[in-house]
Scaffold this motif. Structure first.
Motif, PDB file in Angstrom:
ATOM      1  N   GLU A 462       6.107   3.505   4.578  1.00  0.00           N
ATOM      2  CA  GLU A 462       5.585   3.306   5.926  1.00  0.00           C
ATOM      3  C   GLU A 462       4.586   2.155   5.976  1.00  0.00           C
ATOM      4  O   GLU A 462       4.603   1.341   6.920  1.00  0.00           O
ATOM      5  CB  GLU A 462       4.944   4.607   6.408  1.00  0.00           C
ATOM      6  CG  GLU A 462       5.945   5.749   6.558  1.00  0.00           C
ATOM      7  CD  GLU A 462       5.288   7.105   6.662  1.00  0.00           C
ATOM      8  OE1 GLU A 462       5.927   8.031   7.196  1.00  0.00           O
ATOM      9  OE2 GLU A 462       4.134   7.253   6.208  1.00  0.00           O
ATOM     10  N   ILE A 463       3.743   2.061   4.979  1.00  0.00           N
ATOM     11  CA  ILE A 463       2.791   0.946   4.922  1.00  0.00           C
ATOM     12  C   ILE A 463       3.534  -0.381   4.800  1.00  0.00           C
ATOM     13  O   ILE A 463       3.155  -1.388   5.417  1.00  0.00           O
ATOM     14  CB  ILE A 463       1.814   1.135   3.748  1.00  0.00           C
ATOM     15  CG1 ILE A 463       0.963   2.395   3.969  1.00  0.00           C
ATOM     16  CG2 ILE A 463       0.927  -0.083   3.570  1.00  0.00           C
ATOM     17  CD1 ILE A 463       0.060   2.745   2.790  1.00  0.00           C
ATOM     18  N   TYR A 464       4.610  -0.379   4.025  1.00  0.00           N
ATOM     19  CA  TYR A 464       5.389  -1.609   3.843  1.00  0.00           C
ATOM     20  C   TYR A 464       6.029  -2.058   5.156  1.00  0.00           C
ATOM     21  O   TYR A 464       5.995  -3.246   5.500  1.00  0.00           O
ATOM     22  CB  TYR A 464       6.465  -1.382   2.781  1.00  0.00           C
ATOM     23  CG  TYR A 464       7.372  -2.571   2.584  1.00  0.00           C
ATOM     24  CD1 TYR A 464       6.964  -3.671   1.850  1.00  0.00           C
ATOM     25  CD2 TYR A 464       8.648  -2.587   3.158  1.00  0.00           C
ATOM     26  CE1 TYR A 464       7.797  -4.770   1.680  1.00  0.00           C
ATOM     27  CE2 TYR A 464       9.480  -3.680   2.989  1.00  0.00           C
ATOM     28  CZ  TYR A 464       9.050  -4.764   2.257  1.00  0.00           C
ATOM     29  OH  TYR A 464       9.873  -5.856   2.097  1.00  0.00           O
ATOM     30  N   VAL A 465       6.621  -1.117   5.897  1.00  0.00           N
ATOM     31  CA  VAL A 465       7.263  -1.461   7.170  1.00  0.00           C
ATOM     32  C   VAL A 465       6.248  -2.063   8.137  1.00  0.00           C
ATOM     33  O   VAL A 465       6.489  -3.112   8.752  1.00  0.00           O
ATOM     34  CB  VAL A 465       7.935  -0.218   7.789  1.00  0.00           C
ATOM     35  CG1 VAL A 465       8.398  -0.513   9.215  1.00  0.00           C
ATOM     36  CG2 VAL A 465       9.122   0.224   6.947  1.00  0.00           C
ATOM     37  N   ILE A 466       5.093  -1.401   8.271  1.00  0.00           N
ATOM     38  CA  ILE A 466       4.061  -1.907   9.192  1.00  0.00           C
ATOM     39  C   ILE A 466       3.515  -3.254   8.712  1.00  0.00           C
ATOM     40  O   ILE A 466       3.268  -4.168   9.508  1.00  0.00           O
ATOM     41  CB  ILE A 466       2.923  -0.879   9.343  1.00  0.00           C
ATOM     42  CG1 ILE A 466       3.450   0.394  10.008  1.00  0.00           C
ATOM     43  CG2 ILE A 466       1.788  -1.461  10.170  1.00  0.00           C
ATOM     44  CD1 ILE A 466       4.003   0.192  11.402  1.00  0.00           C
ATOM     45  N   SER A 467       3.356  -3.410   7.413  1.00  0.00           N
ATOM     46  CA  SER A 467       2.855  -4.683   6.878  1.00  0.00           C
ATOM     47  C   SER A 467       3.812  -5.824   7.186  1.00  0.00           C
ATOM     48  O   SER A 467       3.378  -6.938   7.531  1.00  0.00           O
ATOM     49  CB  SER A 467       2.632  -4.564   5.369  1.00  0.00           C
ATOM     50  OG  SER A 467       1.671  -3.579   5.066  1.00  0.00           O
ATOM     51  N   CYS A 468       5.102  -5.557   7.063  1.00  0.00           N
ATOM     52  CA  CYS A 468       6.101  -6.589   7.371  1.00  0.00           C
ATOM     53  C   CYS A 468       6.021  -7.020   8.837  1.00  0.00           C
ATOM     54  O   CYS A 468       6.269  -8.191   9.165  1.00  0.00           O
ATOM     55  CB  CYS A 468       7.501  -6.075   7.065  1.00  0.00           C
ATOM     56  SG  CYS A 468       7.859  -5.929   5.304  1.00  0.00           S
ATOM     57  N   LEU A 469       5.691  -6.093   9.719  1.00  0.00           N
ATOM     58  CA  LEU A 469       5.553  -6.422  11.131  1.00  0.00           C
ATOM     59  C   LEU A 469       4.221  -7.102  11.436  1.00  0.00           C
ATOM     60  O   LEU A 469       4.144  -7.989  12.286  1.00  0.00           O
ATOM     61  CB  LEU A 469       5.702  -5.154  11.982  1.00  0.00           C
ATOM     62  CG  LEU A 469       7.103  -4.528  11.976  1.00  0.00           C
ATOM     63  CD1 LEU A 469       7.056  -3.119  12.551  1.00  0.00           C
ATOM     64  CD2 LEU A 469       8.081  -5.385  12.768  1.00  0.00           C
TER      65      LEU A 469
END
Length: 526
Positions: A462-469
């Motif tokens: 989840e942190i990775y997905v938000i970081s990518c955005l």
């Protein structure tokens, strides 16, 4: 022969989707999800390859053109290409879809069908932005309707059948306007019909015909944008959708309406746009205020964010109707910015629901101490949504405001009134977003939630997905030219076309509403 980048980005995920039924799987979807993630990532790399190897941002016209004649007698051809209006949205589509595939990791119910539909949407949505033929556009527009319907009807919430049916009735019904107008434009003037954009641009449509066609397309695209009062399907769809479907709806689907307004209503029907532009500005202001007030009153978390999306899309309408290169560029940037921010917020809504098992703000509260990372992610994304300086939303909304207020196509009084009303929505946005954060993470702790052991903090995925955005959100906010330069030439050419049409159709000013426009031409009729 150059590599067919755009055709590959459309056909590759669709062809890969057809392979899914033949992939052996134990039923838990573990193999399928890795396969789908790999396909979406490859598709994203193909679109990046198209941008790096064949697209020149300084060129205003069509690039990466690929054309294969199918039925000459009907004017039907496989015609794809990209310019500054479509290329950024093609990249956005493949980027958001790859993250949506990762967001769908927990899906275990009918995983083959779920990822099959996801890959179909990937190719279909890229096709909407890449095709250069109006009949192909209509087919691509229709292609993505069935996957969305099934994704809502099968994996949605308790009212999923109602939401899915409402979605298909609104969007499929409005699509008939695209078909009717497309046929009328292709057969206009006699001769061999052609649906290709370049041929349609070369036609000398009468002003009355443009008004008829513009009105029909405004209804069709207004449903997808959505424009109040054609918006009511969206809160219901978002209220029942899962997190990855949320991301596709907010991140891509709404942008199809804004793109189509620029491509067809402005580019192909400039004289009709000169007459309808003031209405777009008014509708944009209505979107901003109405949706902001409605979002403020929502107690369901999904519906609150859904109405927030409708409010933010109002800036797109104002920018499109501004007759200003800065305002139109801001509308384009707002679509990209909202695609990223909307996807991030709805992903967090899904992640929060997985932990709390409720969407009612009245049932939440006091979970900030147990989910500190989740609170941090929510705070950053909410600040991006309320247009905090240094983030993409601030730049896009500022460009729209400045472009509209400084546009000489409208009278000073009209500009002041519209800008002042739109500012009301800007003021309300931080109020309802920050109060939402307070109700979720602070206040009196919900005793039932406090007793749950499943209130785990944000996971690495989840942190990775938000970081990518967040990387492009912050990057565009700090240095907007990294994005605006990709479409500057196309937007300037588009605005020049619409202002030339404005000078052609306007009449002597009947009042003070709208005064001397660009190019020192007479004023628009009130």
């Amino acid at each position: 022969m150059p590599f067919p980048w755009l055709s590959a980005s459309i056909l590759f995920p669709i062809a890969a989707a057809l392979v899914i039924p033949f992939i052996p799987d134990a039923g838990d979807g573990k193999r399928i999800r890795w396969y789908a993630l790999g396909i979406t990532l490859i598709t994203f790399l193909i679109t990046v390859g198209a941008y790096l190897n064949g697209y020149d941002p300084a060129v205003e016209g069509l690039q990466l053109v690929e054309r294969v004649q199918w039925l000459p007698s009907l004017g039907l051809a496989w015609s794809v290409g990209a310019d500054g209006i479509s290329m950024p949205l093609i990249l956005l589509t493949s980027f958001i879809t790859s993250l949506a595939a990762l967001a769908a990791w927990p899906v275990t119910f009918k995983p083959k069908l779920f990822y099959f539909l996801l890959l179909l949407m990937d190719g279909g949505q890229i096709a909407v932005f890449a095709v250069q033929d109006m009949l192909l556009f209509f087919l691509a527009w229709e292609l993505e309707l069935l996957p969305v319907y099934l994704l809502l009807a099968i994996w949605g919430g308790k009212k999923r059948q109602y939401a899915a049916t409402k979605f298909i009735l609104y969007t499929a019904g409005s699509s008939l306007f695209i078909l009717v107008v497309g046929l009328a434009m292709a057969f206009y003037g006699g001769g061999t019909p052609s649906f290709e954009y370049t041929d349609l641009m070369a036609k000398d449509f009468s002003t009355k015909f443009q008004l008829f066609a513009y009105a029909g397309l405004l209804i069709a695209f207004g449903v997808k944008l959505p424009i109040v009062p054609l918006h009511t399907w969206l809160p219901d769809a978002h209220g029942e959708a899962t997190a990855p479907v949320h991301m596709l709806l907010a991140g891509i689907l709404l942008k199809m309406g804004g793109y189509a307004l620029l491509r067809f209503n402005v580019q192909l029907l400039p004289e009709g746009h000169a007459q309808f532009a003031p209405l777009l500005v008014v509708l944009g202001v209505v979107n901003i205020i109405y949706a902001a007030l409605t979002s403020f009153a929502q107690r369901n978390l999904k519906r609150k964010i859904a109405y927030s999306s409708i409010s933010h899309m109002g800036f797109v309408l104002i920018g499109i109707g501004s007759f200003s290169a800065l305002g139109t560029s801001g509308a384009m940037l707002q679509m990209i910015s909202h695609g990223l921010i909307g996807a991030s917020l709805f992903f967090l809504v899904g992640a929060t629901y997985d932990r709390t098992h409720t969407l009612q703000l009245d049932d939440m509260g006091g979970v900030g101490q147990k989910m500190r990372k989740m609170f941090a992610l929510w705070t950053i994304c909410s600040l991006a949504s309320l247009a905090l300086p240094g983030m993409s939303g601030f730049v896009s909304e500022l460009m729209v405001f400045t472009g509209f207020v400084t546009s000489e196509a409208y009278s000073l009084s009209f500009r002041i009134v519209m800008a002042a009303l739109a500012a009301v929505g800007v003021i309300l946005t931080p109020v309802y977003l920050l109060s939402m954060l307070r109700e979720i993470f602070f206040g009196k702790e919900n005793a039932e939630l406090a007793s749950h052991t499943h209130l785990v903090d944000a996971e690495p995925r989840e942190i990775y997905v938000i970081s990518c955005l967040l990387v492009p959100i912050v990057g565009i906010g700090l240095y907007p030219r990294v994005m605006t330069d990709t479409y500057r030439a196309s937007i300037e050419a588009l605005v020049q076309r619409e202002t030339t049409a404005l000078a052609k159709v306007i009449q002597p000013p009947p009042g003070d509403l709208i005064r001397q426009p660009l190019l020192s031409a007479p004023a628009l009729p009130a």
